[in-house]
Design a protein around this motif. Sequence first.
Motif, PDB file in Angstrom:
ATOM      1  N   UNK A 132       0.826  -1.219   0.000  1.00  0.00           N
ATOM      2  CA  UNK A 132       0.000   0.000   0.000  1.00  0.00           C
ATOM      3  C   UNK A 132       0.856   1.263   0.000  1.00  0.00           C
ATOM      4  N   UNK A 133       1.974   1.252   0.719  1.00  0.00           N
ATOM      5  CA  UNK A 133       2.839   2.431   0.687  1.00  0.00           C
ATOM      6  C   UNK A 133       3.448   2.611  -0.703  1.00  0.00           C
ATOM      7  N   UNK A 134       3.729   1.498  -1.394  1.00  0.00           N
ATOM      8  CA  UNK A 134       4.270   1.591  -2.754  1.00  0.00           C
ATOM      9  C   UNK A 134       3.233   2.147  -3.725  1.00  0.00           C
ATOM     10  N   UNK A 135       1.961   1.793  -3.517  1.00  0.00           N
ATOM     11  CA  UNK A 135       0.889   2.362  -4.342  1.00  0.00           C
ATOM     12  C   UNK A 135       0.815   3.871  -4.112  1.00  0.00           C
ATOM     13  N   UNK A 136       0.827   4.265  -2.838  1.00  0.00           N
ATOM     14  CA  UNK A 136       0.719   5.688  -2.482  1.00  0.00           C
ATOM     15  C   UNK A 136       1.887   6.492  -3.038  1.00  0.00           C
ATOM     16  N   UNK A 137       3.086   5.914  -2.986  1.00  0.00           N
ATOM     17  CA  UNK A 137       4.290   6.630  -3.413  1.00  0.00           C
ATOM     18  C   UNK A 137       4.582   6.472  -4.906  1.00  0.00           C
ATOM     19  N   UNK A 138       3.708   5.761  -5.636  1.00  0.00           N
ATOM     20  CA  UNK A 138       3.881   5.623  -7.080  1.00  0.00           C
ATOM     21  C   UNK A 138       5.058   4.759  -7.484  1.00  0.00           C
ATOM     22  N   UNK A 139       5.320   3.701  -6.723  1.00  0.00           N
ATOM     23  CA  UNK A 139       6.453   2.813  -7.028  1.00  0.00           C
ATOM     24  C   UNK A 139       6.112   1.775  -8.092  1.00  0.00           C
ATOM     25  N   UNK A 140       4.863   1.734  -8.507  1.00  0.00           N
ATOM     26  CA  UNK A 140       4.476   0.831  -9.587  1.00  0.00           C
ATOM     27  C   UNK A 140       4.483   1.609 -10.904  1.00  0.00           C
ATOM     28  N   UNK A 141       5.240   1.113 -11.865  1.00  0.00           N
ATOM     29  CA  UNK A 141       5.327   1.748 -13.179  1.00  0.00           C
ATOM     30  C   UNK A 141       4.554   0.919 -14.200  1.00  0.00           C
ATOM     31  N   UNK A 142       3.891   1.600 -15.120  1.00  0.00           N
ATOM     32  CA  UNK A 142       3.175   0.907 -16.192  1.00  0.00           C
ATOM     33  C   UNK A 142       4.017   0.971 -17.457  1.00  0.00           C
ATOM     34  N   UNK A 143       4.337  -0.200 -17.994  1.00  0.00           N
ATOM     35  CA  UNK A 143       5.067  -0.314 -19.250  1.00  0.00           C
ATOM     36  C   UNK A 143       4.074  -0.692 -20.348  1.00  0.00           C
ATOM     37  N   UNK A 144       4.476  -0.458 -21.597  1.00  0.00           N
ATOM     38  CA  UNK A 144       3.577  -0.706 -22.725  1.00  0.00           C
ATOM     39  C   UNK A 144       4.293  -1.544 -23.780  1.00  0.00           C
ATOM     40  N   UNK A 145       3.653  -2.651 -24.159  1.00  0.00           N
ATOM     41  CA  UNK A 145       4.218  -3.486 -25.220  1.00  0.00           C
ATOM     42  C   UNK A 145       3.331  -3.370 -26.454  1.00  0.00           C
ATOM     43  N   UNK A 146       3.913  -2.956 -27.588  1.00  0.00           N
ATOM     44  CA  UNK A 146       3.093  -2.750 -28.789  1.00  0.00           C
ATOM     45  C   UNK A 146       2.585  -4.055 -29.379  1.00  0.00           C
ATOM     46  N   UNK A 147       1.389  -3.988 -29.967  1.00  0.00           N
ATOM     47  CA  UNK A 147       0.824  -5.097 -30.738  1.00  0.00           C
ATOM     48  C   UNK A 147       0.767  -4.643 -32.194  1.00  0.00           C
ATOM     49  N   UNK A 148       1.197  -5.519 -33.091  1.00  0.00           N
ATOM     50  CA  UNK A 148       1.249  -5.161 -34.502  1.00  0.00           C
ATOM     51  C   UNK A 148       0.277  -6.002 -35.317  1.00  0.00           C
ATOM     52  N   UNK A 149      -0.437  -5.328 -36.199  1.00  0.00           N
ATOM     53  CA  UNK A 149      -1.297  -6.001 -37.169  1.00  0.00           C
ATOM     54  C   UNK A 149      -0.395  -6.507 -38.289  1.00  0.00           C
ATOM     55  N   UNK A 150      -0.347  -7.824 -38.494  1.00  0.00           N
ATOM     56  CA  UNK A 150       0.562  -8.385 -39.501  1.00  0.00           C
ATOM     57  C   UNK A 150      -0.173  -8.819 -40.764  1.00  0.00           C
TER      58      UNK A 150
END
Length: 522
Positions: A132-150
């Motif tokens: 909960x302290x990590x949530x409050x302090x923003x210690x979770x980062x969101x990464x993004x993996x691209x999806x490609x239409x092939x």
Amino acid sequence: MINERYGKQYADGVLRRIGERVRQVARKIDGLGCRRGADTFLIYCPHRDDYKELLEKFSVGLSGEDSSQDRVRLRMGVYSMVDKHIDIERRFDRAKNAADTVKGSVSNPIGIYNEKMHESAILRERLVEDFRSSITEGCFDVYYQPKFDIRPDKPVLSSAEALVRWNHPEMGLISPGDFIPLLEENGLILELDKYVWRKTAAQIREWKEHFGYAVPVSVNVSRIDMLMPDLKSIFMQILEENGLTTEDIILEITESAYTGDSEQVISTARELRGMGMGFRIEMDDFGTGYSSLGMLSNLPIDALKLDMTFVRSAFGENKDVRMIELIIDIASYLHVPVVAEGVETEEQYRVLKAMGCDLVQGYYFSRPVPSKEFCRFLEERGAEGPVPVQRSARTYMSISGALAGEYEHIYYVDTVTDYYLEFGQGPGGELQILPGGKDFFRDALGSLVESAAEHDRGKLLETLNKENLMSWPGREETIVVPYLRKDGTKQRLYCLQTIRTRGSDDHHVVIGVRPDHGSADE
């Protein structure tokens, strides 16, 4: 499990026998024994080394009068290097943790608590405490993996998946494989999911403000989330706060989420996807749960996401892509695209494209990246402009389509390796994936011929010999073999027929079995 399979009376008898055995053995080894609850028994005794022999004493004769049936298996957890500074309850907790490490193991039913388990338990407790302290302090980062239409000649950025990373202030980056199951076990996953949903929505809004557009981003929705009564209002609030629509966010729901409380989960999914909200839903980790086409046909889904284990298996040592072909086939039957994750090599990309896969994601294109790094994909996509997508026309009948028609049974045979998959119709006419095997000519052919009338068996054996089958793949003409099949006291006219599934396939043959709408008395 014993309750469900053999009844409460039988299960109660097993527990009584275990309890009596615990009492007898505890006395002999100068210990104390008791039942903790449910199917867990405890023994506190002086240190010893003969745990295997001890477990055997507990196990003998637990099935009662039916001693020939090995219905009951025990597992044992041992905490031997006891820390006498901790109370008795925590000591037994450690023994229970050791027992849990061998759950499901037939060859090793005894777990010994050691320093590694101790360190793991401390880490787990620390992560739960710090969450909960990590949530409050923003210690979770969101990464993004691209999806490609092939589907176009050149792969085109289609969307992305939001993936969370825990950047702990003292321990650094922690693997999602370590903290996601832990948060699920401790009822904290909804808090993390809501955090990721909000961060993702805010990032999409920021991209739109900067680039004038953004691609949709998929977020994970767990089974626990799907059981929340206010889930719809949570998503609606997130969309309104960021000025987004349901076109901007895709919901990924794992196939396993539909097991247990399935009616409520399906009802929630329909409401999220339906006219009330309009979210698109991807079924994540597809291929690890349901095998019924009838069930899938009724689920509210807009895409099937192929579990990465299938990609790894298909391009492993045996190079076996049969399950991927089947899943693409099922998706075609359901009129939804297939997304393959875990694509790491050019070979995998090219083979999946040739097989008819629609979208891919994986390290071949990009690892998951922070939002700033993802901007380059948006810049490149914006410069490309609109790209027409052309689906290749299918000129063959799909396996699922055949089974939805009149075929009762289908064999999908690799004429090079002799491996085969077997399909049949369920009670509602739905596709059922049956256990396949390593040798069609040794295993499946025998039962197929055995079902035929005696005077037609030679004809089937001659038609289905390996030399014949190896000449069938890629042939335009259909091979049809009528034969009589035994059906109780009568014989029914059946037809064995090849089904053209893929014109470019030079080593698979698909054989269908269907009634020929006739019967004959013996």
